[in-house]
Structures are given as C-alpha cells and as structure tokens.
Design a protein around this motif. Structure first.
Motif, PDB file in Angstrom:
ATOM      1  N   VAL A 108       0.832  -1.209   0.000  1.00  0.00           N
ATOM      2  CA  VAL A 108       0.000   0.000   0.000  1.00  0.00           C
ATOM      3  C   VAL A 108       0.865   1.257   0.000  1.00  0.00           C
ATOM      4  O   VAL A 108       0.562   2.244  -0.672  1.00  0.00           O
ATOM      5  CB  VAL A 108      -0.956  -0.003   1.210  1.00  0.00           C
ATOM      6  CG1 VAL A 108      -1.708   1.316   1.308  1.00  0.00           C
ATOM      7  CG2 VAL A 108      -1.944  -1.156   1.089  1.00  0.00           C
TER       8      VAL A 108
ATOM      9  N   VAL B 219       0.893   0.360  -4.589  1.00  0.00           N
ATOM     10  CA  VAL B 219      -0.488   0.429  -5.048  1.00  0.00           C
ATOM     11  C   VAL B 219      -0.714   1.615  -5.982  1.00  0.00           C
ATOM     12  O   VAL B 219      -1.573   1.559  -6.875  1.00  0.00           O
ATOM     13  CB  VAL B 219      -1.456   0.478  -3.841  1.00  0.00           C
ATOM     14  CG1 VAL B 219      -1.422   1.838  -3.144  1.00  0.00           C
ATOM     15  CG2 VAL B 219      -2.871   0.131  -4.271  1.00  0.00           C
ATOM     16  N   GLU B 220       0.054   2.679  -5.822  1.00  0.00           N
ATOM     17  CA  GLU B 220      -0.099   3.851  -6.687  1.00  0.00           C
ATOM     18  C   GLU B 220       0.121   3.508  -8.162  1.00  0.00           C
ATOM     19  O   GLU B 220      -0.516   4.079  -9.050  1.00  0.00           O
ATOM     20  CB  GLU B 220       0.888   4.935  -6.248  1.00  0.00           C
ATOM     21  CG  GLU B 220       0.782   6.235  -7.047  1.00  0.00           C
ATOM     22  CD  GLU B 220       1.772   7.288  -6.564  1.00  0.00           C
ATOM     23  OE1 GLU B 220       2.048   8.218  -7.344  1.00  0.00           O
ATOM     24  OE2 GLU B 220       2.251   7.173  -5.419  1.00  0.00           O
TER      25      GLU B 220
ATOM     26  N   TYR C  63      -0.276   0.393  -9.395  1.00  0.00           N
ATOM     27  CA  TYR C  63      -0.868  -0.919  -9.613  1.00  0.00           C
ATOM     28  C   TYR C  63      -1.561  -1.022 -10.967  1.00  0.00           C
ATOM     29  O   TYR C  63      -1.442  -2.032 -11.660  1.00  0.00           O
ATOM     30  CB  TYR C  63      -1.858  -1.235  -8.484  1.00  0.00           C
ATOM     31  CG  TYR C  63      -2.560  -2.555  -8.635  1.00  0.00           C
ATOM     32  CD1 TYR C  63      -1.892  -3.751  -8.387  1.00  0.00           C
ATOM     33  CD2 TYR C  63      -3.902  -2.622  -9.033  1.00  0.00           C
ATOM     34  CE1 TYR C  63      -2.531  -4.976  -8.521  1.00  0.00           C
ATOM     35  CE2 TYR C  63      -4.548  -3.837  -9.165  1.00  0.00           C
ATOM     36  CZ  TYR C  63      -3.865  -5.008  -8.909  1.00  0.00           C
ATOM     37  OH  TYR C  63      -4.511  -6.215  -9.054  1.00  0.00           O
TER      38      TYR C  63
ATOM     39  N   SER D 102      -7.299   0.240   4.396  1.00  0.00           N
ATOM     40  CA  SER D 102      -6.092   0.918   3.917  1.00  0.00           C
ATOM     41  C   SER D 102      -6.406   1.829   2.739  1.00  0.00           C
ATOM     42  O   SER D 102      -5.799   2.887   2.569  1.00  0.00           O
ATOM     43  CB  SER D 102      -5.034  -0.112   3.512  1.00  0.00           C
ATOM     44  OG  SER D 102      -5.414  -0.792   2.329  1.00  0.00           O
ATOM     45  N   LEU D 103      -7.365   1.420   1.898  1.00  0.00           N
ATOM     46  CA  LEU D 103      -7.762   2.247   0.757  1.00  0.00           C
ATOM     47  C   LEU D 103      -8.702   3.362   1.198  1.00  0.00           C
ATOM     48  O   LEU D 103      -8.687   4.457   0.632  1.00  0.00           O
ATOM     49  CB  LEU D 103      -8.440   1.366  -0.296  1.00  0.00           C
ATOM     50  CG  LEU D 103      -7.593   0.218  -0.855  1.00  0.00           C
ATOM     51  CD1 LEU D 103      -8.384  -0.570  -1.894  1.00  0.00           C
ATOM     52  CD2 LEU D 103      -6.299   0.749  -1.465  1.00  0.00           C
TER      53      LEU D 103
ATOM     54  N   LEU E 295      -7.223   6.600   1.853  1.00  0.00           N
ATOM     55  CA  LEU E 295      -6.676   7.342   0.719  1.00  0.00           C
ATOM     56  C   LEU E 295      -7.688   8.292   0.075  1.00  0.00           C
ATOM     57  O   LEU E 295      -7.325   9.066  -0.804  1.00  0.00           O
ATOM     58  CB  LEU E 295      -6.149   6.359  -0.344  1.00  0.00           C
ATOM     59  CG  LEU E 295      -5.046   5.393   0.110  1.00  0.00           C
ATOM     60  CD1 LEU E 295      -4.668   4.463  -1.036  1.00  0.00           C
ATOM     61  CD2 LEU E 295      -3.829   6.165   0.596  1.00  0.00           C
TER      62      LEU E 295
ATOM     63  N   LEU F 275     -10.847   7.538  -5.480  1.00  0.00           N
ATOM     64  CA  LEU F 275      -9.511   6.953  -5.409  1.00  0.00           C
ATOM     65  C   LEU F 275      -8.723   7.226  -6.683  1.00  0.00           C
ATOM     66  O   LEU F 275      -9.300   7.368  -7.764  1.00  0.00           O
ATOM     67  CB  LEU F 275      -9.601   5.439  -5.194  1.00  0.00           C
ATOM     68  CG  LEU F 275     -10.134   4.961  -3.841  1.00  0.00           C
ATOM     69  CD1 LEU F 275     -10.468   3.475  -3.911  1.00  0.00           C
ATOM     70  CD2 LEU F 275      -9.119   5.231  -2.737  1.00  0.00           C
TER      71      LEU F 275
ATOM     72  N   PRO G  35      -5.143   2.534  -6.654  1.00  0.00           N
ATOM     73  CA  PRO G  35      -5.982   2.005  -5.581  1.00  0.00           C
ATOM     74  C   PRO G  35      -7.384   1.621  -6.039  1.00  0.00           C
ATOM     75  O   PRO G  35      -7.946   0.634  -5.574  1.00  0.00           O
ATOM     76  CB  PRO G  35      -6.020   3.154  -4.569  1.00  0.00           C
ATOM     77  CG  PRO G  35      -4.768   3.930  -4.820  1.00  0.00           C
ATOM     78  CD  PRO G  35      -4.548   3.838  -6.304  1.00  0.00           C
TER      79      PRO G  35
ATOM     80  N   TRP H 277      -7.276  -1.710  -7.662  1.00  0.00           N
ATOM     81  CA  TRP H 277      -7.085  -2.764  -6.665  1.00  0.00           C
ATOM     82  C   TRP H 277      -8.382  -3.043  -5.913  1.00  0.00           C
ATOM     83  O   TRP H 277      -8.701  -4.191  -5.610  1.00  0.00           O
ATOM     84  CB  TRP H 277      -5.952  -2.381  -5.703  1.00  0.00           C
ATOM     85  CG  TRP H 277      -5.358  -3.553  -4.995  1.00  0.00           C
ATOM     86  CD1 TRP H 277      -4.978  -4.749  -5.542  1.00  0.00           C
ATOM     87  CD2 TRP H 277      -5.088  -3.660  -3.590  1.00  0.00           C
ATOM     88  NE1 TRP H 277      -4.468  -5.578  -4.568  1.00  0.00           N
ATOM     89  CE2 TRP H 277      -4.531  -4.933  -3.371  1.00  0.00           C
ATOM     90  CE3 TRP H 277      -5.255  -2.784  -2.522  1.00  0.00           C
ATOM     91  CZ2 TRP H 277      -4.135  -5.367  -2.107  1.00  0.00           C
ATOM     92  CZ3 TRP H 277      -4.860  -3.217  -1.262  1.00  0.00           C
ATOM     93  CH2 TRP H 277      -4.313  -4.483  -1.062  1.00  0.00           C
TER      94      TRP H 277
END
Length: 471
Positions: free
Chosen positions: A215, A219-220, A222, A254-255, A258, A266, A270, A273
């Motif tokens: 994360v 993830v940025e 992804y 966790s998302l 963000l 998002l 993210p 994901w």
C-alpha cells in the motif's frame, strides 16, 4: 461461560467478527481448527497451500495464546465428522456457544448446517458472522431483489454498500477475561503433501507488514504494472486472503484512508485494486446464490453440451509448459515451479487450453487448484468460466486471445519468458515471442514445435461454439 471459535478461512486475530463476538460475550474462549484430510484432498488443496497453512498455524497458535486463547487442531477424515468433533470439544470445555465466519460453497454450507443441527441437540448456540467478505451475499441485490449476474452492475451496487459502512476504525485485538487451563495442541503431522514456501512470510504481523509495503510503495502504480509479469507489480496477497490471514476489511480500510469519499475518489491504482477485491466478492456471492457452480456446471446452461476434445496428450503438454507458445509455457512453468502464477498469465494459459486446444475448462480448473498456493475455489472457478466464455460476465465467445500478441503486449522484451523458458534464453528479442524460425538455424534446439496453429484452432473453436450457441 466458555465459547468455541471455529476457525476456517479466517486464521487471524484482527478484523475477525467471529472471534470478536466470542471474546465480547464470554469469559473463556477456545479456538478450534479442523483438518479434514479426505475433504481437503477432494477439494484439491495444493502442497504449496498446505505448507503455507501449516507454517501459519504454528504462528497463529502463539498469537492466540498471547490473548489467553487455546487452539485445538484436529486432523480427521471429512467434513461429515465436523459436528461430532465440535460436540466433543464443547463437552470437554463446557462451551455454551460456537462462533464462526460463514463460507459460501455448497459443501461448506451443508457442513455448517449439519454442525448447527448437531450442536442444537446439546443446547449449544451457533452464531455465524460474515468475516470472509466485506458485504454479505444477501445484501447486494438489484431492484427486483435478485442477485447480480454481471460484474459491472454488481461492482456499482457493491461499492454503494461499502460506502454505507461506518465502522472502519480498527478494533483492538480481542482478549478474554480468563485464560483456560492447559495448553494449545502441539501441531500434528501435516496429513497431506507439502511443498516449500519458506519465502512466503507467515504470521499475522509479518503479513500485515508485507501488506503495508504494498500500500505504501506499490499500489499507486498498480493499474499500469499489474499486467506486466516480469515486474513485481501485484500485491501477492491472494494466498493470505484465501487462508484468511488478512481480512478484506483490513484491505479496504487501507484504501479508505486514501480518499475522504471512499470507495469513490480513489486514484487509478488504488481504485483498480479495490475492483479486484470486488471481483473476489462477486465470485463468493455467485457460489452462494448458485450452488450448481459447486457441482462443476457451466453458469450459462445453454453451453453445457460443448463437444470438448478428450486429448490427454495435448493436455499434458499444456500442463508441462511444452506447447511451443513461449508465453503459455512460461506461465505454466512458473506455476509448476512455485505454486503461483501472475494473473495475466492465468488468463492467457486458460484461454489457450480452452480455445486453442478445445479442452474442457474443468480439466484446467482442477490442475490450477492442485498447484496454486492461493487456490480459491470461487475465484478459480469464476476465472476459468470467464476464460471459457461459459460463465457469468464471460468474455464474449468470439474473443479468443492470440498468445503471440499477448506476449508482445505484456512481455515486450521477453524478460518473463527467458526467466521461465531456459531453452529460449539466447533468443533475440525480435524473435522471442515466436522463436521457431530463428531456432531452426541453431545447432541445438530443444524447444518444442507449436502444439497447434493458432489461426486454425481459433476457427475450430468459433465454429464449435457457434453451433452450441445456436443449437
């Protein structure tokens, strides 16, 4: 009062509603994990998955003991014995209630009903939470009260339900008022074959750390990296989600941090994901609403009569990574060697088996389950039916992956191919995706000739499928 927590695919302390409920309502808690040898064999637990499970159980046992909870691990034969074993443990500890998180495939649903009936005879209550998914299956319905049969509207409705959740704050690790006397069971000998997974961390803290790294650092990117098998662009958390070492709620939280308007707003990485998490839940929901999927049936019933080719020799070449199509062979060899395969390669290899070789998707589904460290029956079944164009949300049957084009697009310099197909290490990049002409000029050449002509095979599949569709 004492409660039993029956752990299944939820081997964690955090974000575990069954464990939290037991600890909140009882002074003493005993954990139970049942290992039904013959059922696990029937369900095709792979040696890699068994090894990861067994190593994690050792850590999980310690984590529970630190909370004052004993863990009893019982090896037995099959699901049918679950009720009698749990009844015996309840009698031993004078337990009044059992808590568990619901599971959705047919065998698991039948097992849980039988257990509830058996414990009811002892006046023991059974309470099932929904810790395997963010949103329970019965809570995602259309305006007609029916479940969603296509992913895109499901994803929209699922996200609207996620937006209504208001309990995102992480709860402290549950604990009990009193520790039971005695010790947790020493982990018995694993009843099924194991394959080394020592490079996969186990234990909740180690997995949460791995998750945090993804994360925080990956993830940025992804969305653009997830389809490139030569780079480490995916989370590799699927095996832990399958065993329940990490919760979908932990992932979503966790998302949620963000975006203030989560699950909306998002960034692309993210958001993509989160869509993968939605896919996971979509297949879980389908298993719940359509028990026939657990019996190996096509979702699209009009496709039941496809005349698949019973070609065991070609199937073996596919299994062994000897098809003569480099990207397909690379994927299968990665699977055979490690118990894991990049998701893009899962689609490519599955499409090739079904549409180039016209071999029943269920053969491939079973082979994947026997090999995968993250083998999830709902997700694997859904993915194979999607690839075969026989499932809900299936790829249109006329869309047949060209393995050479897929290779050029997702492994442009051939790095992934060279890593797994050692016979092709010296092949220049301009030839790596279809090396046969170049290889003919070499003194030594052990790489197999193509198992099939893609263009001819494509037409064969389209003709066959069209006849079934129109029949």
């Amino acid at each position: 009062m004492t409660a039993i927590v029956w752990f299944r695919h939820d081997l964690r302390v955090r974000d575990n509603p069954a464990l939290e409920a037991a600890c909140a309502n009882h002074d003493n808690v005993v954990g139970v994990y049942l290992v039904p040898k013959h059922t696990f064999e029937k369900h095709l637990w792979s040696p890699h998955k068994m090894d990861l499970l067994w190593r994690h159980l050792q850590q999980f046992r310690t984590e529970l003991e630190q909370l004052g909870i004993l863990l009893k691990v019982k090896v037995h034969d099959s699901f049918s014995q679950s009720g009698s074993i749990l009844s015996s443990i309840a009698e031993e500890f004078l337990a009044t209630n059992l808590y568990a998180n619901a599971e959705y495939p047919l065998d698991e649903v039948r097992r849980d009903r039988a257990v509830a009936a058996a414990l009811k005879q002892q006046s023991i209550g059974c309470y099932f939470s929904h810790g395997m998914v963010l949103i329970p299956p019965a809570q995602v319905k259309n305006k007609q009260g029916e479940y969603y049969k296509v992913f895109t509207p499901f994803n929209k409705a699922w996200r609207s339900r996620v937006a209504e959740l208001n309990d995102w704050a992480p709860s402290p690790p549950p604990s009990v008022a009193k520790s039971l006397e005695g010790q947790s069971d020493v982990l018995p000998e694993c009843p099924l074959p194991r394959a080394d997974t020592s490079h996969w961390p186990v234990g909740e803290q180690a997995v949460l750390s791995k998750f945090g790294q993804f994360v925080g650092h990956q993830v940025e990117d992804y969305q653009q990296n997830r389809d490139i098998p030569a780079i480490d662009g995916t989370s590799k958390l699927s095996a832990y989600l399958e065993l329940g070492v990490i919760s979908p709620k932990t992932v979503a939280r966790s998302l949620q941090a963000l975006s203030p308007s989560f699950p909306y707003g998002l960034e692309p990485g993210p958001d993509t994901w989160l869509t993968e998490l939605a896919w996971r839940e979509f297949y879980q929901h389908l298993m719940y609403h359509e028990p026939r999927l657990s019996r190996g049936e096509n979702y699209q019933q009009q496709t039941q009569n496809i005349p698949w080719r019973d070609d065991k020799q070609q199937f073996k070449r596919w299994c062994d990574g000897q098809t003569g199509y480099p990207i397909v062979d690379a994927g299968m060899r990665q699977l055979n060697a490690t118990g894991w395969m990049h998701n893009r390669l899962r689609m490519i290899t599955a499409n090739f088996l079904v549409k180039d070789l016209l071999i029943d998707w269920r053969w491939g589904e079973r082979y994947f389950m026997k090999k995968l460290i993250d083998g999830s029956f709902p997700a694997n079944n859904g993915g194979w039916q999607w690839s075969a164009s026989v499932g809900t949300d299936a790829v249109p049957y006329f869309r047949v992956f060209n393995p050479i084009r897929q290779s050029e697009r997702f492994d442009p310099d051939g790095s992934y191919i060279r890593n797994w197909v050692k016979e092709l290490e010296a092949v220049p990049t301009k030839h790596i995706h279809w090396p046969h002409s170049w290889l003919k000029q070499q003194a030594e050449n052990s790489y197999p000739q193509p198992i099939v002509d893609h263009g001819v095979a494509r037409e064969r599949f389209l003709t066959t499928f069209k006849q079934v569709k129109n029949g």
